[in-house]
Design an enzyme around this catalytic site. Sequence first.
Site, PDB file in Angstrom:
ATOM      1  N   GLY A  68       0.843  -1.191   0.000  1.00  0.00           N
ATOM      2  CA  GLY A  68       0.000   0.000   0.000  1.00  0.00           C
ATOM      3  C   GLY A  68       0.878   1.240   0.000  1.00  0.00           C
ATOM      4  O   GLY A  68       2.034   1.199   0.460  1.00  0.00           O
ATOM      5  N   GLN A  73       2.881  10.076   1.058  1.00  0.00           N
ATOM      6  CA  GLN A  73       4.220   9.472   1.088  1.00  0.00           C
ATOM      7  C   GLN A  73       5.040   9.831  -0.144  1.00  0.00           C
ATOM      8  O   GLN A  73       6.245   9.552  -0.176  1.00  0.00           O
ATOM      9  CB  GLN A  73       4.108   7.943   1.197  1.00  0.00           C
ATOM     10  CG  GLN A  73       3.556   7.478   2.532  1.00  0.00           C
ATOM     11  CD  GLN A  73       3.427   5.964   2.571  1.00  0.00           C
ATOM     12  OE1 GLN A  73       2.422   5.423   2.137  1.00  0.00           O
ATOM     13  NE2 GLN A  73       4.451   5.275   3.071  1.00  0.00           N
ATOM     14  N   CYS A 111       6.344  -0.016   7.041  1.00  0.00           N
ATOM     15  CA  CYS A 111       5.874   1.158   6.303  1.00  0.00           C
ATOM     16  C   CYS A 111       7.000   1.583   5.368  1.00  0.00           C
ATOM     17  O   CYS A 111       8.155   1.646   5.781  1.00  0.00           O
ATOM     18  CB  CYS A 111       5.542   2.284   7.276  1.00  0.00           C
ATOM     19  SG  CYS A 111       5.064   3.802   6.425  1.00  0.00           S
ATOM     20  N   LEU A 112       6.667   1.856   4.105  1.00  0.00           N
ATOM     21  CA  LEU A 112       7.708   2.224   3.136  1.00  0.00           C
ATOM     22  C   LEU A 112       8.381   3.539   3.502  1.00  0.00           C
ATOM     23  O   LEU A 112       9.478   3.828   3.030  1.00  0.00           O
ATOM     24  CB  LEU A 112       7.119   2.289   1.728  1.00  0.00           C
ATOM     25  CG  LEU A 112       6.584   0.956   1.181  1.00  0.00           C
ATOM     26  CD1 LEU A 112       5.985   1.143  -0.200  1.00  0.00           C
ATOM     27  CD2 LEU A 112       7.677  -0.103   1.150  1.00  0.00           C
ATOM     28  N   HIS A 157      -2.130   7.590   7.046  1.00  0.00           N
ATOM     29  CA  HIS A 157      -1.178   8.446   6.342  1.00  0.00           C
ATOM     30  C   HIS A 157      -1.851   9.726   5.857  1.00  0.00           C
ATOM     31  O   HIS A 157      -1.259  10.806   5.893  1.00  0.00           O
ATOM     32  CB  HIS A 157      -0.596   7.720   5.119  1.00  0.00           C
ATOM     33  CG  HIS A 157       0.626   6.900   5.420  1.00  0.00           C
ATOM     34  ND1 HIS A 157       1.765   7.430   5.947  1.00  0.00           N
ATOM     35  CD2 HIS A 157       0.882   5.574   5.242  1.00  0.00           C
ATOM     36  CE1 HIS A 157       2.677   6.475   6.083  1.00  0.00           C
ATOM     37  NE2 HIS A 157       2.159   5.333   5.667  1.00  0.00           N
TER      38      HIS A 157
END
Length: 500
Positions: A68, A73, A111-112, A157
């Site tokens: 996701g 982001q 989480c990226l 986010h």
Amino acid sequence: MGEDGRAEPRAVAEEARREALALDPLPILCEPDPALRRAARPVKRVTRRVRELALRMASAMYRANGVGLAATQVGAPERLFVADVGEGLRVFVNPEILAASEETATAWEGCLSLPGLLGEVERARRVRVTALDERGRRFWLDAEGELARVIQHESDHLDGVLVLDRAKRVLELPPESRLKVAFFGTPGFAAKVLEGLVEAGVRPRLVVTRPDRPRGRGRRLQPTPVRETAEAMGIETWTPARPGDPALLREIRLRDTDVLVTVAYGRILPPELLRLPKLAAVNLHPSLLPRWRGPAPIQRAILAGDRVTGVTVMHMAEEVDAGDILLQREVPIEPDDDFGRLHDRLAEAGAEALVLALRSLASGEAPRRPQDAGAATWAPALRPEDEWLDWREPAEAVRNRVRALTPWPGAKCRRGDEVWVVRRAEVDATAAAPAAPPGAVLAVDPGRGVLVACGAGAVWITELKPAGRRAMPAADYLRGHRVEVGERLLADVPREAGRG
Ligand code: ZN
């Protein structure tokens, strides 16, 4: 698309993924970038620009092995996220969680934007969500399990909330697990190393292997062991005809590759590829370099009667196996080792050594020691004639040849019209063998096997595989066949192999 125009869900998923991957990914922002903390505003209209933003976000998500990604982001303050938990790409524009189950589940989430960290987070097990899709059509979705978790994570986010804010516990992963690794390999040895890397928390973002080749009886196209292993673990796999393929070079660059790892890939990599990774291009070789450079180091070490071998991680150089050494690990060769057993132990040791080497690269403390070129020995590939036992050799050398060729391709000898693959041989302990020509049968013991004279000493054949039959203890063979003392086993190469 099916013939009647109805889409097959899997095919559509694959199409959306391909469409996304064709676009350049947007760079993913990482903590502590302040943009991650800003709340996003609603998208007014789902235009082509919004659709392209979603696809380029998906491109970044796929290339980072994510499930996701939210627009915040990538620095776009808009209420939009993409998700794919293996069921196809979904785009959520202006998502709203309408209901969440009281029942919750607690799990570790990555989480990226927080590479190398996991947070343990409690989330609703099921959510009902509504949003607009990439064409601006409203949909409602009841999600559970991983998709429900991703929807809650990405919705957070959009409000500027990170996993860290919700986590009961935070786990820091070792530095090597943050590296973006591209793995090049082909045979079973490389597949085992790849498995070991993933188990240790280093999951390559991309695996490259040789194209499928016809193998086995039907000569049907078969994937390489590395391709089978990588795909079973869900890692994207490329099989370019040439390692210099421009599409592959672009992919390595777009994935921001930190380290390129090669393990028995089987092709020379072009310099323009070796220059792409940001930290290093390294190779794992199953010997203690500079001893046994070349394609058959494991077999050559056993053939030579070495008592110790090992694994080397080196920086890749133009000359094969001649790069500066980053790390070495010794692995003893046990008297009972054959090729198969030693191969598996070296693959295990290789994965461990690679993890340590990657850790030192990640921390910027990777050592570099030039090889002593004067001490180098070459390990050529086995030729067909290397597979025939030469009874003129001393007993120990005959036994080493059996070990080096077992279980594959097998050490052969000829008994009359029959070809035996000798699977196991023991050096006869009695000091002085009677004077007899090499290959002569000196004794037949129904419980043990066949004793054969060598150039010096003698060996017991204790396990063999007659042509076209299964491997068996020599004792089993002797129950059905008569072998006479004084017979000669031959070591010749059959004429068709080209020596006649
Ligand atoms: Zn995240």
